[in-house]
Design an enzyme around this catalytic site. Structure first.
Site, PDB file in Angstrom:
ATOM      1  N   GLU A   1       0.958  -0.784   0.300  1.00 53.80           N
ATOM      2  CA  GLU A   1      -0.243  -0.271   0.004  1.00 53.80           C
ATOM      3  C   GLU A   1       1.084   1.006  -0.231  1.00 53.80           C
ATOM      4  O   GLU A   1       0.390   2.251   0.911  1.00 53.80           O
ATOM      5  CB  GLU A   1      -0.833  -0.020   1.261  1.00 53.80           C
ATOM      6  CG  GLU A   1      -1.911  -1.238   1.082  1.00 53.80           C
ATOM      7  CD  GLU A   1      -3.127  -1.094  -0.119  1.00 53.80           C
ATOM      8  OE1 GLU A   1      -3.487  -0.476  -0.649  1.00 53.80           O
ATOM      9  OE2 GLU A   1      -3.020  -2.045  -0.171  1.00 53.80           O
TER      10      GLU A   1
ATOM     11  N   LYS B   1       2.127  -9.227 -13.040  1.00 47.49           N
ATOM     12  CA  LYS B   1       1.909  -9.491 -11.655  1.00 47.49           C
ATOM     13  C   LYS B   1       2.031 -10.524 -11.266  1.00 47.49           C
ATOM     14  O   LYS B   1       1.715 -11.307 -11.585  1.00 47.49           O
ATOM     15  CB  LYS B   1       0.811  -8.727 -10.634  1.00 47.49           C
ATOM     16  CG  LYS B   1       1.278  -8.420  -9.065  1.00 47.49           C
ATOM     17  CD  LYS B   1       0.123  -7.526  -9.184  1.00 47.49           C
ATOM     18  CE  LYS B   1       0.220  -7.038  -7.103  1.00 47.49           C
ATOM     19  NZ  LYS B   1       1.183  -5.626  -6.759  1.00 47.49           N
TER      20      LYS B   1
ATOM     21  N   GLY C   1       4.011  -6.389  -2.243  1.00 46.35           N
ATOM     22  CA  GLY C   1       3.899  -6.364  -1.056  1.00 46.35           C
ATOM     23  C   GLY C   1       5.474  -5.978  -1.434  1.00 46.35           C
ATOM     24  O   GLY C   1       5.759  -5.056  -2.121  1.00 46.35           O
TER      25      GLY C   1
END
Length: 242
Positions: free
Chosen positions: A15, A40, A122
């Site tokens: 994030e 991804k 992440g």
């Protein structure tokens, strides 16, 4: 056909704006006429759209930025429903995230593009399984890396540790982007200058906090307008063609 070149996008944490930067770079490159696709290796967390389809916010952003219709090209081999550490979610499902599976999926995307923006999941060292992590994906893909730093308290330490991890692995680093989050951190410019003095890679830009009308609602991708806004604040790194 020669293999597509590209960039690998990693971040100081989850994030912090990897998807915003990835989508903005795809938008910027496609605007220059370069056939660019996103990729991804794994995503964790899905939502249901109005038609009952399970979607992932990050993948939808990459798909929209890549100008793809739903289901046109698979941009990710592992789509997990629970928003948690991917290797733990996979283990609960009796699944092992395999580097070779990721690389096979990546090769398919690469074969259909001139340039690929591969976005990590992440932080840089998030585990894939009991032996491998996202740094192994970055090493195998072997694209120059852009580090996205989410500008918040603690980001100096996170950025420097990530930078050291990349240098230790002798990876090519194309530059870094500072991303202002939903609220501007105290001493923002001073923190950016501190990182500039300690990270010996090009500074590619500061993305301001997105205007309210461009902020991403929960369970939805970024809009093209938001990606265009971010793209205006990012410089493309100097990259040698494949």
């Amino acid at each position: 056909m020669s293999e597509a070149s590209g960039l690998f996008i990693t971040g100081t944490d989850t994030e912090v704006g990897k998807t915003l930067v990835s989508g903005a770079l795809i938008f910027k490159l496609r605007a220059q006429g370069i056939n660019t696709l996103g990729f991804k290796p794994v995503v964790a967390g899905t939502y249901q759209d109005n038609h009952g389809a399970l979607l992932n916010e990050d993948l939808e952003t990459l798909r929209i930025a890549s100008n793809l219709n739903p289901g046109q090209i698979d941009l990710c081999p592992y789509i997990l429903d629970e928003p948690a550490a991917p290797h733990l979610v996979a283990a609960d499902l009796g699944l092992r995230l395999e580097l070779e599976t990721i690389m096979q999926a990546f090769s398919k995307v690469q074969s259909q593009a001139d340039f690929v923006i591969a976005e990590g999941a992440g932080g840089f060292l998030i585990p894939l399984n009991d032996q491998q992590d996202l740094s192994d994906v970055a090493q195998r893909i072997d694209f120059p890396i852009i580090l996205v730093v989410g500008m918040k308290l603690g980001c100096l330490n996170h950025a420097l540790l990530t930078y050291e991890a990349m240098k230790t692995r002798n990876l090519k680093i194309a530059g870094w982007v500072a991303n202002t989050l939903s609220s501007e951190m105290p001493l923002l410019q001073e923190n950016i200058e501190a990182l500039k003095s300690k990270i010996e890679i090009p500074f590619l830009g500061l993305i301001p906090t997105l205007p309210k009308q461009l902020q991403k609602p929960e369970n939805s991708p970024y809009s093209i307008t938001a990606l265009e806004f971010a793209a205006q604040h990012i410089e493309l790194p100097k990259i040698e063609s494949a």
